[in-house]
Scaffold this motif. Structure first.
Motif, PDB file in Angstrom:
ATOM      1  N   HIS A 291       0.855  -1.177   0.000  1.00 18.70           N
ATOM      2  CA  HIS A 291       0.000   0.000   0.000  1.00 18.70           C
ATOM      3  C   HIS A 291       0.896   1.234   0.000  1.00 18.70           C
ATOM      4  O   HIS A 291       1.707   1.425   0.918  1.00 18.70           O
ATOM      5  CB  HIS A 291      -0.902  -0.034   1.247  1.00 18.70           C
ATOM      6  CG  HIS A 291      -1.801   1.142   1.385  1.00 18.70           C
ATOM      7  ND1 HIS A 291      -2.402   1.494   2.579  1.00 18.70           N
ATOM      8  CD2 HIS A 291      -2.211   2.080   0.498  1.00 18.70           C
ATOM      9  CE1 HIS A 291      -3.138   2.566   2.414  1.00 18.70           C
ATOM     10  NE2 HIS A 291      -3.042   2.947   1.163  1.00 18.70           N
TER      11      HIS A 291
ATOM     12  N   GLU B 116      -5.323  -2.136   6.434  1.00 17.39           N
ATOM     13  CA  GLU B 116      -6.353  -1.701   7.368  1.00 17.39           C
ATOM     14  C   GLU B 116      -6.000  -0.392   8.060  1.00 17.39           C
ATOM     15  O   GLU B 116      -6.863   0.242   8.677  1.00 17.39           O
ATOM     16  CB  GLU B 116      -6.606  -2.779   8.427  1.00 17.39           C
ATOM     17  CG  GLU B 116      -5.415  -3.113   9.321  1.00 17.39           C
ATOM     18  CD  GLU B 116      -4.471  -4.129   8.704  1.00 17.39           C
ATOM     19  OE1 GLU B 116      -3.575  -4.617   9.409  1.00 17.39           O
ATOM     20  OE2 GLU B 116      -4.643  -4.420   7.505  1.00 17.39           O
TER      21      GLU B 116
ATOM     22  N   THR C  73      -5.304   3.548   8.321  1.00 21.79           N
ATOM     23  CA  THR C  73      -5.681   4.749   7.582  1.00 21.79           C
ATOM     24  C   THR C  73      -4.419   5.535   7.208  1.00 21.79           C
ATOM     25  O   THR C  73      -3.341   5.325   7.783  1.00 21.79           O
ATOM     26  CB  THR C  73      -6.612   5.626   8.412  1.00 21.79           C
ATOM     27  OG1 THR C  73      -5.899   6.106   9.578  1.00 21.79           O
ATOM     28  CG2 THR C  73      -7.846   4.839   8.865  1.00 21.79           C
ATOM     29  N   GLU C  74      -4.580   6.444   6.257  1.00 24.49           N
ATOM     30  CA  GLU C  74      -3.441   7.266   5.863  1.00 24.49           C
ATOM     31  C   GLU C  74      -2.938   8.108   7.035  1.00 24.49           C
ATOM     32  O   GLU C  74      -1.736   8.307   7.189  1.00 24.49           O
ATOM     33  CB  GLU C  74      -3.827   8.173   4.691  1.00 24.49           C
ATOM     34  CG  GLU C  74      -4.057   7.432   3.387  1.00 24.49           C
ATOM     35  CD  GLU C  74      -4.176   8.371   2.207  1.00 24.49           C
ATOM     36  OE1 GLU C  74      -3.932   9.593   2.397  1.00 24.49           O
ATOM     37  OE2 GLU C  74      -4.510   7.905   1.104  1.00 24.49           O
ATOM     38  N   LYS C  75      -3.844   8.577   7.871  1.00 22.83           N
ATOM     39  CA  LYS C  75      -3.442   9.366   9.032  1.00 22.83           C
ATOM     40  C   LYS C  75      -2.610   8.534   9.994  1.00 22.83           C
ATOM     41  O   LYS C  75      -1.592   9.005  10.522  1.00 22.83           O
ATOM     42  CB  LYS C  75      -4.681   9.921   9.736  1.00 22.83           C
ATOM     43  CG  LYS C  75      -4.356  10.803  10.931  1.00 22.83           C
ATOM     44  CD  LYS C  75      -5.616  11.338  11.592  1.00 22.83           C
ATOM     45  CE  LYS C  75      -5.279  12.198  12.800  1.00 22.83           C
ATOM     46  NZ  LYS C  75      -6.512  12.699  13.478  1.00 22.83           N
ATOM     47  N   GLN C  76      -3.014   7.289  10.244  1.00 18.02           N
ATOM     48  CA  GLN C  76      -2.251   6.424  11.144  1.00 18.02           C
ATOM     49  C   GLN C  76      -0.863   6.140  10.581  1.00 18.02           C
ATOM     50  O   GLN C  76       0.130   6.143  11.326  1.00 18.02           O
ATOM     51  CB  GLN C  76      -3.012   5.116  11.369  1.00 18.02           C
ATOM     52  CG  GLN C  76      -4.235   5.245  12.245  1.00 18.02           C
ATOM     53  CD  GLN C  76      -4.984   3.931  12.371  1.00 18.02           C
ATOM     54  OE1 GLN C  76      -5.183   3.211  11.384  1.00 18.02           O
ATOM     55  NE2 GLN C  76      -5.399   3.598  13.582  1.00 18.02           N
TER      56      GLN C  76
END
Length: 441
Positions: free
Chosen positions: A273, A292, A294-297
């Motif tokens: 990813h 799983e 998110t882009e923020k994480q």
């Protein structure tokens, strides 16, 4: 005093940091200094003492341990180094396993983003330029067969190749802000290979976060084969394939890592990813196998990786350990191991105290913590106080909320200006690659 609570004096600190069964290995029959006293002197000498020379540090450490534990015998600098040269690896391994287990006791810090997460990075420490150290650690040493006989265009390059440096590859726990494990190697060693060899030291579901140094199919496949995951920054030195699997054509962030040489050996492609992150210096590209998240994480995990760089600065600059003092390879490794253990222990105790006082551990000032331990060690030696109180929860960073000027240096002459990593090379999968990839689904 109940040592299960946060220790307030150095005696309780040593008993908390060092396992009681630290002597479970065979030693020479005439050994007089027990392993507990050796470990305590090593932590105090290389980790906490602020004295200038190694002899002064060891004298202060021996005096402090002798006052805190009158029933245990101490030794001179030569005696401690000789003892640790024979049994130091066993003691270091036991103490390191013991302190690693302490990380789980820092409430709310063990599993950021759902998994135990460790940032990996390497740094080099200078050592005295003795013949023995050069032969063991220098790039152009006789032991380094890859560089043996290499001719350098400039005399300065040849001289730099004989510089004595020790490479430390460190796995740093993101949740606690403390190193979890490390391994030492000569300066020509490979950080990626060392990191791959250390994977089994961590939980089966752990996550590895790395900078642009930790790229490549061999390293990523080693992480995935071990059941772990990763978040790594990639640049223009990485080539990725797009649209290798027609079933995923709607996912624009899906790429595969499948170099040509890997295709020839019959190894499968890696499904990954890719996201783009904006930084003050431009765009950065992050790669992970965790869809799983998110882009923020993903971005937060990578930004938190900077803490390992701060730890290196603490060890080298704040604690003045950028250059080691020992003159033989065995003692150099002993010194660096116990330097990291000593600084680790001080920071761990301070973070634990902050959490118990309901203060964020990110506000900790490493410089103030090390000053407190150096002062406490001196007070014990001088007999100023029978019990030295370690008020570690007061070791906070200065409040700079009212700062009006920038802290960044202006045109600093020796400041590094690294090149910005460009975007990874994205190629469309060919028909032959798509057909070949079907056999691995």
């Amino acid at each position: 005093m109940d040592v299960r609570t946060f220790p307030r004096d150095l005696e309780a600190v040593f008993r908390l940091l060092l396992p009681e069964k630290v002597t479970e290995f065979a030693r020479h029959g005439n050994a007089t200094v027990d392993a507990f006293a050796l470990a305590a002197m090593a932590i105090a000498c290389w980790g906490w003492s602020a004295r200038r020379t190694l002899t002064q540090r060891m004298e202060e450490a021996a005096a402090a341990v002798g006052r805190l534990f009158p029933d245990r015998q101490t030794a001179s600098r030569q005696g401690v180094c000789q003892a640790l040269a024979t049994c130091g690896q066993q003691i270091t391994a036991q103490v390191l396993r013991h302190v690693q287990g302490q990380l789980r006791h820092l409430k709310g810090c063990w599993t950021p983003a759902g998994k135990p997460t460790f940032a990996v990075d390497g740094t080099k420490f200078a050592a005295p330029r003795t013949a023995a150290n050069q032969d063991e650690f220098a790039v152009a040493s006789k032991r380094n067969t890859n560089r043996k006989g290499k001719k350098y265009r400039k005399q300065t390059d040849a001289s730099k190749a004989l510089t004595v440096q020790v490479l430390a590859t460190v796995f740093w726990h993101l949740g606690s802000g403390l190193p979890a494990s490390w391994r030492l190697a000569p300066s020509a060693g490979s950080e990626r290979k060392t990191a791959a060899d250390m994977l089994d030291e961590f939980p089966a579901a752990a996550r590895v976060v790395g900078d642009a140094e930790y790229v490549g199919y061999p390293f990523w496949s080693a992480i995935l084969d071990s059941g772990r995951s990763f978040v790594v920054r990639v640049g223009s030195n990485v080539t990725l394939l797009k649209k290798l699997d027609p079933r995923l054509k709607r996912r624009g962030d899906v790429v595969h890592c499948w170099p040509k040489q890997v295709q020839k050996t019959g190894q499968p492609p890696l499904l990954l990813h890719l996201i783009e992150m904006q930084t003050p210096r431009g765009s950065a590209w992050l790669l992970t196998n965790e869809f799983e998240l998110t882009e923020k994480q993903i971005q937060e995990l990578y930004r938190a990786r900077w803490g390992v760089e701060v730890f290196f600065r603490t060890v080298k600059q704040n604690c003045g350990r950028a250059k080691l003092l020992c003159r033989t390879p065995v003692n150099v490794q002993t010194e660096l191991n116990w330097t990291l253990l000593g600084i680790w222990s001080a920071l761990f105790l301070a973070k634990r105290d902050l959490l118990q006082h309901q203060q964020p551990p990110g506000q900790l000032s490493p410089t103030r913590v090390m000053d407190v331990f150096a002062h406490a060690l001196s007070c014990v030696v001088l007999g100023i106080a029978k019990t030295v109180k370690l008020e570690l929860h007061d070791c906070l960073k200065a409040d700079e909320s009212h700062r009006t000027t920038s802290k960044q240096s202006r045109h600093y002459p020796r400041k590094k200006q690294p090149k910005i990593c460009g975007p990874p090379k994205i190629q469309l999968a060919t028909k032959q690659q798509i057909i070949a990839a079907k056999g691995y689904r």
